[in-house]
Motif scaffolding. Structure first.
Motif, PDB file in Angstrom:
ATOM      1  N   PRO A 188       0.795  -1.248   0.000  1.00 40.33           N
ATOM      2  CA  PRO A 188       0.000   0.000   0.000  1.00 40.33           C
ATOM      3  C   PRO A 188       0.820   1.288   0.000  1.00 40.33           C
ATOM      4  O   PRO A 188       0.519   2.180  -0.806  1.00 40.33           O
ATOM      5  CB  PRO A 188      -0.853  -0.124   1.269  1.00 40.33           C
ATOM      6  N   PRO A 189       1.846   1.473   0.862  1.00 40.28           N
ATOM      7  CA  PRO A 189       2.595   2.742   0.845  1.00 40.28           C
ATOM      8  C   PRO A 189       3.265   3.008  -0.498  1.00 40.28           C
ATOM      9  O   PRO A 189       3.278   4.143  -0.983  1.00 40.28           O
ATOM     10  CB  PRO A 189       3.627   2.564   1.965  1.00 40.28           C
ATOM     11  N   PHE A 190       3.835   1.964  -1.101  1.00 38.11           N
ATOM     12  CA  PHE A 190       4.504   2.138  -2.391  1.00 38.11           C
ATOM     13  C   PHE A 190       3.497   2.495  -3.466  1.00 38.11           C
ATOM     14  O   PHE A 190       3.725   3.403  -4.276  1.00 38.11           O
ATOM     15  CB  PHE A 190       5.269   0.873  -2.783  1.00 38.11           C
ATOM     16  N   VAL A 191       2.371   1.784  -3.488  1.00 42.51           N
ATOM     17  CA  VAL A 191       1.337   2.047  -4.491  1.00 42.51           C
ATOM     18  C   VAL A 191       0.795   3.461  -4.352  1.00 42.51           C
ATOM     19  O   VAL A 191       0.617   4.182  -5.349  1.00 42.51           O
ATOM     20  CB  VAL A 191       0.189   1.022  -4.358  1.00 42.51           C
ATOM     21  N   ALA A 192       0.557   3.903  -3.103  1.00 44.94           N
ATOM     22  CA  ALA A 192       0.014   5.245  -2.867  1.00 44.94           C
ATOM     23  C   ALA A 192       0.986   6.318  -3.346  1.00 44.94           C
ATOM     24  O   ALA A 192       0.581   7.311  -3.973  1.00 44.94           O
ATOM     25  CB  ALA A 192      -0.293   5.433  -1.382  1.00 44.94           C
ATOM     26  N   THR A 193       2.281   6.127  -3.075  1.00 42.57           N
ATOM     27  CA  THR A 193       3.289   7.107  -3.515  1.00 42.57           C
ATOM     28  C   THR A 193       3.379   7.145  -5.036  1.00 42.57           C
ATOM     29  O   THR A 193       3.480   8.218  -5.639  1.00 42.57           O
ATOM     30  CB  THR A 193       4.662   6.769  -2.916  1.00 42.57           C
ATOM     31  N   THR A 194       3.341   5.967  -5.656  1.00 39.62           N
ATOM     32  CA  THR A 194       3.390   5.898  -7.124  1.00 39.62           C
ATOM     33  C   THR A 194       2.238   6.676  -7.751  1.00 39.62           C
ATOM     34  O   THR A 194       2.435   7.476  -8.676  1.00 39.62           O
ATOM     35  CB  THR A 194       3.335   4.439  -7.603  1.00 39.62           C
ATOM     36  N   TRP A 195       1.022   6.471  -7.235  1.00 39.59           N
ATOM     37  CA  TRP A 195      -0.125   7.170  -7.802  1.00 39.59           C
ATOM     38  C   TRP A 195      -0.094   8.656  -7.474  1.00 39.59           C
ATOM     39  O   TRP A 195      -0.584   9.476  -8.260  1.00 39.59           O
ATOM     40  CB  TRP A 195      -1.428   6.537  -7.316  1.00 39.59           C
ATOM     41  N   GLY A 196       0.508   9.018  -6.342  1.00 38.25           N
ATOM     42  CA  GLY A 196       0.672  10.440  -6.038  1.00 38.25           C
ATOM     43  C   GLY A 196       1.566  11.114  -7.069  1.00 38.25           C
ATOM     44  O   GLY A 196       1.273  12.218  -7.558  1.00 38.25           O
ATOM     45  N   ILE A 197       2.673  10.440  -7.420  1.00 40.82           N
ATOM     46  CA  ILE A 197       3.582  10.955  -8.445  1.00 40.82           C
ATOM     47  C   ILE A 197       2.872  11.038  -9.794  1.00 40.82           C
ATOM     48  O   ILE A 197       3.002  12.030 -10.532  1.00 40.82           O
ATOM     49  CB  ILE A 197       4.837  10.065  -8.550  1.00 40.82           C
ATOM     50  N   ALA A 198       2.113  10.003 -10.121  1.00 40.82           N
ATOM     51  CA  ALA A 198       1.402   9.981 -11.399  1.00 40.82           C
ATOM     52  C   ALA A 198       0.394  11.123 -11.496  1.00 40.82           C
ATOM     53  O   ALA A 198       0.287  11.788 -12.534  1.00 40.82           O
ATOM     54  CB  ALA A 198       0.688   8.635 -11.570  1.00 40.82           C
ATOM     55  N   ILE A 199      -0.325  11.387 -10.419  1.00 45.46           N
ATOM     56  CA  ILE A 199      -1.321  12.471 -10.421  1.00 45.46           C
ATOM     57  C   ILE A 199      -0.662  13.817 -10.629  1.00 45.46           C
ATOM     58  O   ILE A 199      -1.164  14.671 -11.376  1.00 45.46           O
ATOM     59  CB  ILE A 199      -2.127  12.449  -9.106  1.00 45.46           C
ATOM     60  N   VAL A 200       0.487  14.031  -9.976  1.00 44.16           N
ATOM     61  CA  VAL A 200       1.220  15.296 -10.147  1.00 44.16           C
ATOM     62  C   VAL A 200       1.587  15.500 -11.612  1.00 44.16           C
ATOM     63  O   VAL A 200       1.402  16.591 -12.177  1.00 44.16           O
ATOM     64  CB  VAL A 200       2.489  15.316  -9.268  1.00 44.16           C
TER      65      VAL A 200
END
Length: 209
Positions: A179-191
């Motif tokens: 979960p933490p890795f996936v959440a960070t990845t999608w945060g980067i993608a959204i930016v």
């Protein structure tokens, strides 16, 4: 309820990994949840396990026992890329969709003279670098070798490598559970999606030479 599945990821140093059942669902497994007398499992082992509520309420494996030990041959990326039987080889995942969307936004911004061509080239080069890092990390994980740190994976994704990173996660089915890795990845993608959308629509000015 008892289930069976294959150990598809295992961090021997940390003593944790993921077991995948026949339906393609991945469950977190920790060495502390092995049944009494069991040796450390290895990637490819067929496991019997029970499902319990783990951290954050997510289902996890417990009372884990090795049913059929794996033949100890080095696994390759070709093994990883084989799709589970329940999945169509033509299925397009959310990560591939997001990567495609960002690629189209870059092309649109370049066509509209909103950004220079070198920005698109930067995304392409860094995307290739990110994809290679995910590929190497997956191979190392499969065979118990040295790993690429999660911080480095995120850093390359943030520095314009997110398109390749998302594509590699989808292709190699790597780093898609924690979960933490996936959440960070999608945060980067959204930016990146928001930034590219603003550039493509002319809402954000890019200083062209």
């Amino acid at each position: 309820m008892s289930r069976s599945g294959e150990l598809v990821q295992w961090n021997n140093k940390g003593g944790y990994g993921f077991v995948r059942d026949g339906a393609g669902n991945d469950f977190y497994v920790h060495i502390s949840k092995l049944a009494a007398g069991q040796l450390r499992p290895r990637i490819g082992d067929k496991l019997n396990f029970e499902i319990v509520s783990g951290r954050n309420g997510r289902p996890a494996a417990s009372n884990v026992a090795v049913d059929t030990p794996a033949l100890q041959t080095a696994r390759t990326i070709r093994d990883v890329k084989r799709m589970p039987r329940h999945m169509s080889r033509y299925a397009i995942g959310l990560r591939t969709t997001a990567a495609t969307m960002m690629t189209l936004l870059i092309l649109l911004a370049i066509a509209a003279d909103q950004v220079p061509v070198w920005l698109g080239a930067t995304y392409a080069l860094m995307g290739a670098a990110s994809a290679l890092l995910y590929r190497f990390d997956k191979l190392y994980a499969l065979n118990g070798g040295w790993r690429v740190s999660e911080i480095n994976l995120h850093l390359v994704d943030l520095c314009f490598g997110i398109i390749g990173g998302l594509a590699a996660q989808e292709i190699y089915r790597h780093k898609t559970v924690k979960p933490p890795f996936v959440a960070t990845t999608w945060g980067i993608a959204i930016v990146h999606v928001l930034g590219l959308t603003a550039l493509a629509m002319g809402w954000l000015n890019f200083a062209l030479p």
